[in-house]
Enzyme design. Sequence first.
Site, PDB file in Angstrom:
ATOM      1  N   CYS A   2       0.848  -1.183   0.000  1.00  0.00           N
ATOM      2  CA  CYS A   2       0.000   0.000   0.000  1.00  0.00           C
ATOM      3  C   CYS A   2       0.893   1.246   0.000  1.00  0.00           C
ATOM      4  O   CYS A   2       1.857   1.319   0.751  1.00  0.00           O
ATOM      5  CB  CYS A   2      -0.947   0.095   1.174  1.00  0.00           C
ATOM      6  N   ARG A  27       4.274  -0.626  -4.567  1.00  0.00           N
ATOM      7  CA  ARG A  27       3.865  -1.053  -3.221  1.00  0.00           C
ATOM      8  C   ARG A  27       2.526  -1.775  -3.240  1.00  0.00           C
ATOM      9  O   ARG A  27       2.119  -2.358  -2.234  1.00  0.00           O
ATOM     10  CB  ARG A  27       3.774   0.166  -2.298  1.00  0.00           C
ATOM     11  N   TRP A  73      -2.772  -2.687  -1.825  1.00  0.00           N
ATOM     12  CA  TRP A  73      -2.455  -4.121  -1.937  1.00  0.00           C
ATOM     13  C   TRP A  73      -3.355  -4.790  -0.918  1.00  0.00           C
ATOM     14  O   TRP A  73      -3.182  -4.616   0.288  1.00  0.00           O
ATOM     15  CB  TRP A  73      -0.981  -4.363  -1.611  1.00  0.00           C
ATOM     16  N   ASN A  99      -1.939   2.086   5.527  1.00  0.00           N
ATOM     17  CA  ASN A  99      -1.088   0.956   5.163  1.00  0.00           C
ATOM     18  C   ASN A  99      -0.823   0.208   6.458  1.00  0.00           C
ATOM     19  O   ASN A  99      -0.366   0.801   7.429  1.00  0.00           O
ATOM     20  CB  ASN A  99       0.214   1.495   4.554  1.00  0.00           C
ATOM     21  N   GLY A 100      -1.136  -1.093   6.468  1.00  0.00           N
ATOM     22  CA  GLY A 100      -0.940  -1.883   7.688  1.00  0.00           C
ATOM     23  C   GLY A 100      -2.167  -2.725   7.948  1.00  0.00           C
ATOM     24  O   GLY A 100      -3.009  -2.902   7.063  1.00  0.00           O
ATOM     25  N   GLU A 482      16.882 -18.683  -6.468  1.00  0.00           N
ATOM     26  CA  GLU A 482      16.611 -17.314  -6.904  1.00  0.00           C
ATOM     27  C   GLU A 482      16.141 -17.287  -8.366  1.00  0.00           C
ATOM     28  O   GLU A 482      15.220 -16.545  -8.710  1.00  0.00           O
ATOM     29  CB  GLU A 482      17.867 -16.453  -6.689  1.00  0.00           C
ATOM     30  N   LYS A 486      12.529 -15.851  -9.525  1.00  0.00           N
ATOM     31  CA  LYS A 486      12.341 -14.782 -10.528  1.00  0.00           C
ATOM     32  C   LYS A 486      11.288 -15.202 -11.549  1.00  0.00           C
ATOM     33  O   LYS A 486      10.410 -14.429 -11.914  1.00  0.00           O
ATOM     34  CB  LYS A 486      13.651 -14.464 -11.270  1.00  0.00           C
ATOM     35  N   GLU A 489       7.760 -15.290  -9.976  1.00  0.00           N
ATOM     36  CA  GLU A 489       7.240 -13.960  -9.632  1.00  0.00           C
ATOM     37  C   GLU A 489       6.678 -13.232 -10.835  1.00  0.00           C
ATOM     38  O   GLU A 489       5.610 -12.650 -10.766  1.00  0.00           O
ATOM     39  CB  GLU A 489       8.373 -13.081  -9.062  1.00  0.00           C
ATOM     40  N   HIS A 505      15.553 -37.401  -5.328  1.00  0.00           N
ATOM     41  CA  HIS A 505      14.675 -37.744  -4.210  1.00  0.00           C
ATOM     42  C   HIS A 505      13.268 -37.189  -4.406  1.00  0.00           C
ATOM     43  O   HIS A 505      12.540 -37.018  -3.433  1.00  0.00           O
ATOM     44  CB  HIS A 505      15.271 -37.222  -2.907  1.00  0.00           C
ATOM     45  N   LYS A 604       6.380  -4.747  -3.688  1.00  0.00           N
ATOM     46  CA  LYS A 604       7.826  -4.681  -3.473  1.00  0.00           C
ATOM     47  C   LYS A 604       8.187  -4.568  -1.996  1.00  0.00           C
ATOM     48  O   LYS A 604       9.166  -5.117  -1.546  1.00  0.00           O
ATOM     49  CB  LYS A 604       8.402  -3.494  -4.242  1.00  0.00           C
TER      50      LYS A 604
END
Length: 609
Positions: A2, A27, A73, A99-100, A482, A486, A489, A505, A604
């Site tokens: 947010c 955000r 968000w 925001n929160g 990573e 990527k 995402e 395995h 982000k």
Amino acid sequence: MCGIIGYIGQAPALPILVEGLKRLEYRGYDSAGMALLNSGLRVEKCVGKIARFEQHIAQVPAEGSVGIAHTRWATHGEPTNVNAHPHSDCHGKLALIHNGIIENFSALKKELEKRNHTFKSDTDTEVLAHLIEEFYDGNLEAAVRAALARVEGTYGLAVVHADEPRRIVGARNGSPLIVGVGSGEYLIASDVSAMLRHTRQVIYLEDLEMVVLGDDGPVFTKIEDGDSQLAKETTEIEWNLEMIEKGGFEHFMLKEIFEQAGTIRNAFRGRLLWDDGDAKLGGLNMSHEELSSIKRVVLIGCGTSWHAALLGEYMIEEVARIPVEVEYASEFRYRNPIVEEGTITFVISQSGETIDTLAAMREAKRKGARTLGIVNVVGSTIARESDGGVYIHAGPEIGVASTKAFTSQATVLAILTLLLGRFRNMSRHEGRRLISALEALPGQIEQILAQDHEIQQIAQAYHHHNNFLYLGRGANFPVALEGALKLKEISYVHAEGYPAAEMKHGPIALIDENMPVVVICTRDSGYSKIVGNIEEVKARKGRIIAVATEGDEEILEKADHVIRIPETLGLFTPILSVVPLQLLAYHIAVLRECDVDRPRNLAKSVTVE
Ligand code: G6P
């Protein structure tokens, strides 16, 4: 998570708010809204990204030089117009952005409903608007203060009221809030990037602080004590506007991938001491004695920063021979971690605002650990609250998928490794070997970036596949994680990162001719073993995309595609091998027509738990 922006001054607020929202879009971007004060309160909201909000607002022109705006968000309640911020009281006189998370919102809502408040949305935030209404009797500041005394949870918020048209009240607990001081104009935002066009002079709110913005400037107090004004320091931001523009690239992510030669250089500039074969990290604020008595290192982070922490574990243990533990911030804080004397805790965070990482840092601190930050955003909460730390100096990272921050975090961890190694048994000669390798990295990154076109062609061949496997051994295992992250995402392609030997395995059951397998098989100690793993994939008709060391001819016979990286020290290989994987994910996402810089459901800066 947010984004909040508010403006009070003489200029029309609308374009300033919209521009601020665009800067904050990373955000959150499921809906946006704003409230303008101009002989009454005007609230506009719109589901979707900021571009859509901009179109909407163009059809309903609004005036005023005081206003607040928000990009959301979703946490509580789906992304809809009704759930978008600002939220209002029963009479539409007050507008609030937040925001929160208000944790006791259900109890408060029931209580307010009994007192005849009517709620429109499913959000936790709307409770705050009604609670402030409940306390309002002509003084917004006092009403906000009284309301917040009843609230449990986290907030960065801004509120305006139609009866006090030249005032914005802001408050913070757990979610960032910054005041910008311009000439005759003031801004409030959750991130400095939203106000850079107007000012670089900022004042950070701390938790449980409030600010009242009026034409005479900001007045800061503690939420619990309205009588004593706080004297706050003004900080000048070094970032400039150019740094937050795309600079000719199609996406921020691509720009940031291509910046990595420079950002890595910035991470080590002035920190390597060639003559001594050593490093200096003055921001650690630690004496010789303290540095040499470290018995255990704990590295904490989330997402990509957690992957960087894994790299740190390989580097520090191998070179400095100090035991390292890597922790997910969200797990660390809730499992009563053991913090003994001699433990040093590094929290790694690009934004310096990730709430789980911040909370983990506070928990470690509470238990007596020295906490140090490895942070990008100067002045962020983690940077301010830690006992010291190292800035990675990567400049603003806007693309939601982290790229340059990762390689800079890894570079800083490499410098830390050198420093700690020299406090143990590492010779000056060995120290110089590390320095030479570090200094060569920027040029080597350029060589990898020059293969962008080839990587794009590989992406072209595989972008229709819906599953990928990424394999690596040793320090390249975190790179496999990573690389897979990527792709997930930004392309919404299922991808798993695995230690190569673990494939047999489980994941091996997935391999057939439809499974591309990205293998990081650089020439270091595990090479012959990983070639064996490649054979296992090939025997099951999997397709191999190899990231291999320059000059390795053998790999040409094994892999379907080969991306080359120059040779460096084994422990620094990840700083190079991750770059082609960033590009591969980027190109696959573009080919799949995904919104690279604003992937769905992500944000982000994750400032809610
Ligand atoms: C979010 C971002 C990731 C990032 C993670 C941790 O999930 O989308 O890119 O790695 O947060 O963020 P931090 O700012 O603490 O590094």
